[in-house]
Write a protein that holds these residues in place. Structure first.
Motif, PDB file in Angstrom:
ATOM      1  N   MET A 174      -6.653  -7.953   2.664  1.00 33.91           N
ATOM      2  CA  MET A 174      -5.503  -7.446   1.927  1.00 33.91           C
ATOM      3  C   MET A 174      -5.702  -5.993   1.503  1.00 33.91           C
ATOM      4  O   MET A 174      -4.801  -5.157   1.658  1.00 33.91           O
ATOM      5  N   ALA A 175      -6.871  -5.672   0.970  1.00 32.14           N
ATOM      6  CA  ALA A 175      -7.131  -4.294   0.558  1.00 32.14           C
ATOM      7  C   ALA A 175      -7.106  -3.365   1.768  1.00 32.14           C
ATOM      8  O   ALA A 175      -6.585  -2.244   1.695  1.00 32.14           O
ATOM      9  N   GLY A 176      -7.656  -3.820   2.898  1.00 33.20           N
ATOM     10  CA  GLY A 176      -7.635  -3.008   4.111  1.00 33.20           C
ATOM     11  C   GLY A 176      -6.222  -2.750   4.593  1.00 33.20           C
ATOM     12  O   GLY A 176      -5.890  -1.634   5.024  1.00 33.20           O
ATOM     13  N   LEU A 227      -4.915  -8.157  -7.424  1.00 34.92           N
ATOM     14  CA  LEU A 227      -6.375  -8.095  -7.440  1.00 34.92           C
ATOM     15  C   LEU A 227      -6.901  -7.220  -6.303  1.00 34.92           C
ATOM     16  O   LEU A 227      -7.820  -6.421  -6.494  1.00 34.92           O
ATOM     17  N   SER A 228      -6.330  -7.369  -5.116  1.00 35.12           N
ATOM     18  CA  SER A 228      -6.766  -6.563  -3.975  1.00 35.12           C
ATOM     19  C   SER A 228      -6.427  -5.091  -4.180  1.00 35.12           C
ATOM     20  O   SER A 228      -7.196  -4.197  -3.814  1.00 35.12           O
ATOM     21  N   ALA A 229      -5.267  -4.835  -4.773  1.00 40.55           N
ATOM     22  CA  ALA A 229      -4.857  -3.451  -5.012  1.00 40.55           C
ATOM     23  C   ALA A 229      -5.781  -2.755  -6.005  1.00 40.55           C
ATOM     24  O   ALA A 229      -5.942  -1.532  -5.943  1.00 40.55           O
ATOM     25  N   MET A 230      -6.382  -3.515  -6.916  1.00 43.48           N
ATOM     26  CA  MET A 230      -7.317  -2.918  -7.859  1.00 43.48           C
ATOM     27  C   MET A 230      -8.520  -2.307  -7.141  1.00 43.48           C
ATOM     28  O   MET A 230      -9.168  -1.401  -7.660  1.00 43.48           O
ATOM     29  N   VAL A 231      -8.803  -2.791  -5.948  1.00 43.54           N
ATOM     30  CA  VAL A 231      -9.847  -2.186  -5.111  1.00 43.54           C
ATOM     31  C   VAL A 231      -9.275  -1.026  -4.309  1.00 43.54           C
ATOM     32  O   VAL A 231      -9.851   0.063  -4.248  1.00 43.54           O
ATOM     33  N   ALA A 232      -8.113  -1.255  -3.716  1.00 43.11           N
ATOM     34  CA  ALA A 232      -7.526  -0.250  -2.814  1.00 43.11           C
ATOM     35  C   ALA A 232      -7.174   1.049  -3.532  1.00 43.11           C
ATOM     36  O   ALA A 232      -7.257   2.131  -2.940  1.00 43.11           O
ATOM     37  N   GLY A 234       0.811  -1.207   0.000  1.00 44.17           N
ATOM     38  CA  GLY A 234       0.000   0.000   0.000  1.00 44.17           C
ATOM     39  C   GLY A 234       0.845   1.259   0.000  1.00 44.17           C
ATOM     40  O   GLY A 234       0.515   2.249  -0.664  1.00 44.17           O
ATOM     41  N   VAL A 235       1.953   1.238   0.720  1.00 44.89           N
ATOM     42  CA  VAL A 235       2.883   2.368   0.717  1.00 44.89           C
ATOM     43  C   VAL A 235       3.411   2.613  -0.691  1.00 44.89           C
ATOM     44  O   VAL A 235       3.466   3.756  -1.167  1.00 44.89           O
ATOM     45  N   GLY A 236       3.774   1.528  -1.384  1.00 40.51           N
ATOM     46  CA  GLY A 236       4.263   1.670  -2.749  1.00 40.51           C
ATOM     47  C   GLY A 236       3.224   2.285  -3.669  1.00 40.51           C
ATOM     48  O   GLY A 236       3.547   3.119  -4.532  1.00 40.51           O
ATOM     49  N   LEU A 237       1.969   1.898  -3.483  1.00 42.59           N
ATOM     50  CA  LEU A 237       0.895   2.487  -4.279  1.00 42.59           C
ATOM     51  C   LEU A 237       0.771   3.985  -4.012  1.00 42.59           C
ATOM     52  O   LEU A 237       0.597   4.785  -4.938  1.00 42.59           O
ATOM     53  N   ALA A 238       0.848   4.367  -2.737  1.00 43.85           N
ATOM     54  CA  ALA A 238       0.733   5.781  -2.384  1.00 43.85           C
ATOM     55  C   ALA A 238       1.897   6.585  -2.954  1.00 43.85           C
ATOM     56  O   ALA A 238       1.716   7.714  -3.430  1.00 43.85           O
ATOM     57  N   ILE A 239       3.101   6.014  -2.936  1.00 44.71           N
ATOM     58  CA  ILE A 239       4.268   6.700  -3.493  1.00 44.71           C
ATOM     59  C   ILE A 239       4.104   6.888  -4.993  1.00 44.71           C
ATOM     60  O   ILE A 239       4.354   7.975  -5.537  1.00 44.71           O
TER      61      ILE A 239
END
Length: 407
Positions: free
Chosen positions: A227-229, A138-143, A76-81
């Motif tokens: 996972m998304a949470g 798959l979970s990141a596609m939601v997050a 999730g940190v990587g996604l935010a970056i």
């Protein structure tokens, strides 16, 4: 809710690299118990091998779920970056929660996630079905639809996803209560083990069956919310400067007390003789891992701030996290299925622990030597090339990161 979330393009964080290095090394401490055989994990001896009960307790408190939870947070940190970089590069302000159709900054991230899912599918089918990359994608596609949310709203949604994940996993655990796994060396155990150390086509059938079960049943209904949470919690922590400054003393004490309470609850359930308690313990161990993993991250941040170069070895491992994660599977499967399958009958917990620690030292050496000649891992480079179409060689890769295992 405020306007959109925007941020200046972040610099590479040595704190995050070190934490990711700890996570990827720690994951193998648990994954090694599952490699070469079924995904039921360590098969106990009857009677228990000397040292097994103590090591099981230590593993339950310090290892199980802790490092994979930390790895999920960091995804999730990587996604935010990556979102912050994309927003800065495009000079755009998009509130994704309020305007989900406006996604100029999500498309590059989606491409990277699709490539990662392809890696995960190939990894799970042809190497080891315990893959997490496909599930992460798959979970990141939601997050990712919460990347632009206002900070408090993001935290609230993360807690809601985790609460829903806990409830769903609890229902699944109680529904799937079964008999105790056969002891190692019994006819039942040997029969269950045979396909995993048989011919490669037999192994592929097992891989396909398990991948289908996990991604058609377990992930959509059970693991996706958790996972998304966790990824959304990682986004919130990153935007709250947790990975730069840690927590206040008061908040650290509160986190420690929460960790102690949840670990105590988990140990109580795990030690209980009733089948319901044993089923519940399969879920409590996952959620007790959350505050423990954050304490690990806090320890890394504190050490990094006091002694910036002390954890350089972990930083190097963290930069090659994706490549080393796949290499772990290759080595684990090769050793336990092909080179020394007898170890599946002979190894006790102490043997697995020593083997994992030995391979951890090898990974540190590999990362140290490799990064003398290249700036990106081979799979990190391939991931970037497939997702962006850039054709730079690993040794000449730019520092612009991809989400997840690379900043």
């Amino acid at each position: 809710m405020s306007a959109s979330y925007t941020a200046a393009p972040p610099k590479r964080s040595p704190h995050i690299d070190a934490i990711r290095g700890l996570a990827v090394l720690g994951i193998f401490l648990m994954n090694i118990l599952f490699m070469g055989n079924t995904l039921d994990g360590y098969a106990k001896t009857s009677p228990a091998a000397p040292g097994d009960p103590l090591l099981e307790l230590v593993s339950r408190i310090f290892f199980e779920g802790r490092f994979i939870g930390l790895f999920t947070l960091l995804f999730g940190v990587g996604l935010a970056i990556q979102f912050a970089r994309a927003s800065s590069a495009g000079n755009s302000e998009v509130n994704l929660e309020a305007h989900p159709a406006a996604q100029p900054n999500l498309n590059p991230i989606k491409r990277r996630l699709k490539v990662l899912m392809l890696f995960g599918l190939l990894h799970g089918l042809f190497i080891w079905p315990g893959d997490v990359l496909l599930s992460y994608g798959l979970s990141a596609m939601v997050a990712i639809y919460y990347l632009g949310a206002e900070l408090n709203h993001l935290k609230r949604r993360a807690m809601q996803f985790l609460a829903l994940g806990f409830s769903v996993l609890l229902v699944f655990a109680t529904m799937l209560m079964g008999e105790e796994l056969p002891a190692r060396g019994t006819d039942e155990f040997i029969a269950a083990l045979a396909p995993w150390i048989g011919s490669y086509p037999e192994q592929l059938i097992q891989h396909l069956t398990l991948m289908a079960a996990m991604n058609l049943l377990a992930l959509p209904f059970a693991m996706l919310w958790y996972m998304a949470g966790m990824m959304m919690l990682g986004m919130w922590l990153y935007r709250s400067d947790f990975f730069s400054h840690g927590l206040s003393t008061t908040d650290t004490v509160r986190l420690l007390l929460l960790a102690l309470a949840l670990v105590a609850l988990d140990l109580f359930c795990h030690a209980g003789s009733h089948p319901w308690l044993e089923a519940i313990s399969q879920v409590t161990v996952i959620f007790a891992a959350i505050p423990v993993s954050l304490l690990y991250a806090l320890a890394i941040i504190h050490i990094q701030r006091q002694h910036p170069n002390r954890l350089a070895t972990l930083q190097r491992v963290g930069k090659l996290a994706l490549s080393l994660y796949i290499l772990q599977s290759i080595v684990g499967v090769l050793v336990f299925r092909y080179l020394f399958p007898e170890w599946l009958l002979e190894f006790n917990r102490i043997d697995y622990l020593l083997a994992a620690l030995g391979w951890g030292l090898c990974q540190i050496l590999i990362a140290t030597v490799y990064l003398k000649f290249a700036r990106q891992g081979p799979l990190e480079w391939l991931w970037r090339r497939l997702a962006t179409g850039q054709h730079t060689r690993p040794g000449l890769a730019t520092s612009n990161p991809s989400p997840g295992t690379d900043q």
